[in-house]
Design a protein around this motif. Structure first.
Motif, PDB file in Angstrom:
ATOM      1  N   THR A  19      -9.164  10.606  -9.007  1.00 39.58           N
ATOM      2  CA  THR A  19      -7.827  10.104  -7.880  1.00 39.58           C
ATOM      3  C   THR A  19      -6.790   9.484  -8.781  1.00 39.58           C
ATOM      4  N   THR A  20      -5.482   9.197  -7.998  1.00 41.11           N
ATOM      5  CA  THR A  20      -4.714   8.591  -8.587  1.00 41.11           C
ATOM      6  C   THR A  20      -4.045   7.521  -7.500  1.00 41.11           C
ATOM      7  N   ASN A  21      -4.237   7.807  -6.299  1.00 40.12           N
ATOM      8  CA  ASN A  21      -3.750   6.767  -5.220  1.00 40.12           C
ATOM      9  C   ASN A  21      -4.923   6.598  -4.140  1.00 40.12           C
ATOM     10  N   THR A  22      -5.900   6.162  -4.452  1.00 41.31           N
ATOM     11  CA  THR A  22      -7.089   5.459  -3.803  1.00 41.31           C
ATOM     12  C   THR A  22      -6.880   4.113  -3.426  1.00 41.31           C
ATOM     13  N   ARG A  23      -6.929   3.529  -2.217  1.00 46.58           N
ATOM     14  CA  ARG A  23      -6.952   2.083  -2.069  1.00 46.58           C
ATOM     15  C   ARG A  23      -7.520   1.846  -0.917  1.00 46.58           C
ATOM     16  N   ASP A  24      -8.008   0.478  -0.724  1.00 46.13           N
ATOM     17  CA  ASP A  24      -8.614   0.061   0.488  1.00 46.13           C
ATOM     18  C   ASP A  24      -7.840  -0.409   1.487  1.00 46.13           C
ATOM     19  N   LEU A  25      -8.053  -0.348   2.713  1.00 41.55           N
ATOM     20  CA  LEU A  25      -7.055  -0.943   3.793  1.00 41.55           C
ATOM     21  C   LEU A  25      -7.477  -2.262   3.967  1.00 41.55           C
ATOM     22  N   GLY A  26      -8.391  -2.986   3.303  1.00 41.18           N
ATOM     23  CA  GLY A  26      -8.806  -4.273   3.500  1.00 41.18           C
ATOM     24  C   GLY A  26      -8.002  -5.136   2.759  1.00 41.18           C
ATOM     25  N   GLY A  27      -8.099  -6.558   3.102  1.00 38.63           N
ATOM     26  CA  GLY A  27      -7.317  -7.462   2.167  1.00 38.63           C
ATOM     27  C   GLY A  27      -5.975  -7.836   2.639  1.00 38.63           C
ATOM     28  N   LEU A  28      -5.663  -7.225   4.020  1.00 44.01           N
ATOM     29  CA  LEU A  28      -4.284  -7.475   4.320  1.00 44.01           C
ATOM     30  C   LEU A  28      -4.292  -8.598   5.583  1.00 44.01           C
ATOM     31  N   PRO A  29      -3.190  -9.280   5.619  1.00 41.02           N
ATOM     32  CA  PRO A  29      -3.314 -10.543   6.507  1.00 41.02           C
ATOM     33  C   PRO A  29      -2.883  -9.878   8.074  1.00 41.02           C
ATOM     34  N   THR A  30      -3.286 -10.433   8.908  1.00 40.89           N
ATOM     35  CA  THR A  30      -3.049  -9.936  10.161  1.00 40.89           C
ATOM     36  C   THR A  30      -2.168 -11.157  10.921  1.00 40.89           C
ATOM     37  N   THR A  31      -1.511 -10.801  11.887  1.00 38.19           N
ATOM     38  CA  THR A  31      -0.578 -11.923  12.617  1.00 38.19           C
ATOM     39  C   THR A  31      -1.119 -12.912  13.240  1.00 38.19           C
ATOM     40  N   ASP A  32      -2.523 -12.965  13.582  1.00 34.41           N
ATOM     41  CA  ASP A  32      -3.242 -13.990  14.210  1.00 34.41           C
ATOM     42  C   ASP A  32      -3.999 -14.754  13.320  1.00 34.41           C
ATOM     43  N   GLY A  33      -3.635 -14.479  11.908  1.00 33.18           N
ATOM     44  CA  GLY A  33      -4.283 -15.478  10.845  1.00 33.18           C
ATOM     45  C   GLY A  33      -5.632 -14.778  10.306  1.00 33.18           C
ATOM     46  N   GLY A  34      -6.053 -13.551  10.785  1.00 27.06           N
ATOM     47  CA  GLY A  34      -7.289 -12.825  10.090  1.00 27.06           C
ATOM     48  C   GLY A  34      -6.817 -12.193   8.874  1.00 27.06           C
ATOM     49  N   VAL A  35      -7.721 -11.217   8.536  1.00 27.12           N
ATOM     50  CA  VAL A  35      -7.476 -10.288   7.403  1.00 27.12           C
ATOM     51  C   VAL A  35      -8.668  -8.978   7.645  1.00 27.12           C
ATOM     52  N   THR A  36      -7.824  -7.914   7.054  1.00 32.05           N
ATOM     53  CA  THR A  36      -8.477  -6.548   7.319  1.00 32.05           C
ATOM     54  C   THR A  36      -9.811  -6.537   6.475  1.00 32.05           C
ATOM     55  N   ALA A  37     -10.942  -6.096   6.878  1.00 28.58           N
ATOM     56  CA  ALA A  37     -12.054  -6.044   6.003  1.00 28.58           C
ATOM     57  C   ALA A  37     -12.093  -4.868   5.183  1.00 28.58           C
ATOM     58  N   PHE A  38     -12.385  -5.028   3.814  1.00 30.35           N
ATOM     59  CA  PHE A  38     -12.820  -4.142   2.740  1.00 30.35           C
ATOM     60  C   PHE A  38     -13.892  -3.171   3.237  1.00 30.35           C
ATOM     61  N   GLY A  39     -13.858  -2.012   2.488  1.00 33.89           N
ATOM     62  CA  GLY A  39     -15.196  -1.294   2.670  1.00 33.89           C
ATOM     63  C   GLY A  39     -15.167  -0.442   4.087  1.00 33.89           C
ATOM     64  N   ARG A  40     -14.155  -0.331   4.727  1.00 37.83           N
ATOM     65  CA  ARG A  40     -14.076   0.188   5.909  1.00 37.83           C
ATOM     66  C   ARG A  40     -13.492   1.587   6.034  1.00 37.83           C
ATOM     67  N   VAL A  41     -12.229   1.425   5.732  1.00 36.62           N
ATOM     68  CA  VAL A  41     -11.048   2.423   5.610  1.00 36.62           C
ATOM     69  C   VAL A  41     -10.470   2.481   4.475  1.00 36.62           C
ATOM     70  N   LEU A  42     -10.636   3.870   3.770  1.00 38.48           N
ATOM     71  CA  LEU A  42      -9.922   3.932   2.543  1.00 38.48           C
ATOM     72  C   LEU A  42      -8.656   4.911   2.694  1.00 38.48           C
ATOM     73  N   ARG A  43      -7.591   5.001   2.026  1.00 33.09           N
ATOM     74  CA  ARG A  43      -6.616   6.037   1.985  1.00 33.09           C
ATOM     75  C   ARG A  43      -6.523   6.521   0.372  1.00 33.09           C
ATOM     76  N   SER A  44      -6.298   7.911   0.318  1.00 28.28           N
ATOM     77  CA  SER A  44      -6.345   8.199  -0.911  1.00 28.28           C
ATOM     78  C   SER A  44      -5.485   9.749  -0.874  1.00 28.28           C
ATOM     79  N   ASP A  45      -5.300  10.148  -2.430  1.00 32.87           N
ATOM     80  CA  ASP A  45      -4.802  11.438  -2.506  1.00 32.87           C
ATOM     81  C   ASP A  45      -6.094  12.483  -2.508  1.00 32.87           C
ATOM     82  N   ASN A  46      -5.669  13.634  -2.862  1.00 33.73           N
ATOM     83  CA  ASN A  46      -6.960  14.733  -2.932  1.00 33.73           C
ATOM     84  C   ASN A  46      -8.014  14.298  -3.830  1.00 33.73           C
TER      85      ASN A  46
END
Length: 279
Positions: A19-46
């Protein structure tokens, strides 16, 4: 999940052979000071060209349990079964965000050995510009995204519900992993409490790999014509596109969460999705 030198993950990107465009939705800051968790949801190309090592890593390192395929029936049948289809432990769901044409509506139930006769205009749904009359004033990509929400809201919700129900990591993908996948990822991140600007930045991140992504799709007969007719710049996601989509959702529904609530994905389901995406 901690990162090691042998880990499939480098920051949020997943460096896979197929694949070329696979990444994790984890590691992003949230407005309440938290962070999204790694290894839960991935987004990808074919996922059609995953290597054996890719499959091993996804299953063993990331505990992949669910694949949510947003492509049309025609795309799936023409591309053929990917290697993850042979893994009994992985649940596959086909949830096209486009109006299906012809009588093939459940590709994973059909599972033809040969590609069936498809409607003559099936190719128009590969990278379509579905829209409604009221949205004609919007840029083409924004019209497309609004078209997904207008034509297939039930499958947007089904994708989110599949993520909530997944036992391990879930991967959401389409052909390029930027448009259809980008809309589902937007809802995931909004529910998790990620700010609009971080959502926009995640969407635009595909631009970093767009040349390699277009080159990959050009090698597939299914997508080659569209990739060749339009230059790389026309395929490149722009921050303004997602920013405008969020603005429209805000104006019409009070934001992404308002749209979800109006379509039957209410507070309880939003809380379950938020819990899935966060520690």
């Amino acid at each position: 999940m901690t990162s090691t030198s042998d880990d499939v993950r480098t920051d949020r990107w997943l460096r896979l052979d197929g694949t070329t465009n696979t990444r994790d939705l984890g590691g992003l800051p949230t407005t309440d000071g938290g962070v999204t968790a790694f290894g839960r949801v991935l987004r990808s190309d074919n996922l059609q060209t995953l290597s054996d090592e890719d499959v091993r890593r996804l299953l063993e390192d990331l505990r992949l349990s669910d694949v949510i395929d947003l492509r049309t029936t025609a795309e799936v049948l023409l591309e053929g079964r990917g290697p993850l289809r042979a893994v009994a432990e992985v649940t596959h769901r086909h949830l096209s965000l486009l109006p299906e044409r012809g009588h093939h509506t459940d590709v994973f139930a059909v599972e033809e050995d040969e590609v069936p006769d498809l409607p003559a205009d099936w190719a128009e749904t590969v990278l379509p510009r579905q829209t409604t009359e009221a949205d004609e004033v919007e840029p083409p990509a924004v019209r497309s995204y609004l078209g997904y929400l207008h034509h297939r809201p039930e499958n947007v919700l089904a994708a989110l519900r599949a993520i909530v129900a997944s036992d391990g990591a879930a991967v959401v993908h389409c052909a390029a992993g930027k448009d259809r996948t980008g809309v589902v990822a937007m809802f995931c991140l909004a529910v998790a409490g990620v700010s609009d600007e971080e959502i926009v930045a995640d969407y635009a991140l595909t631009a970093e790999v767009i040349e390699a992504l277009v080159a990959k799709l050009r090698r597939s007969p299914t997508y080659a014509d569209d990739m060749t007719r339009r230059d790389v710049a026309s395929h490149t996601p722009r921050a303004a596109t997602m920013r405008r989509l969020l603005e429209i959702l805000g104006e019409r529904h009070g934001g992404p969460l308002g749209w979800l609530d109006e379509h039957g994905f209410g507070a309880a389901e939003q809380a379950a999705l938020r819990a899935k995406l966060r520690d």
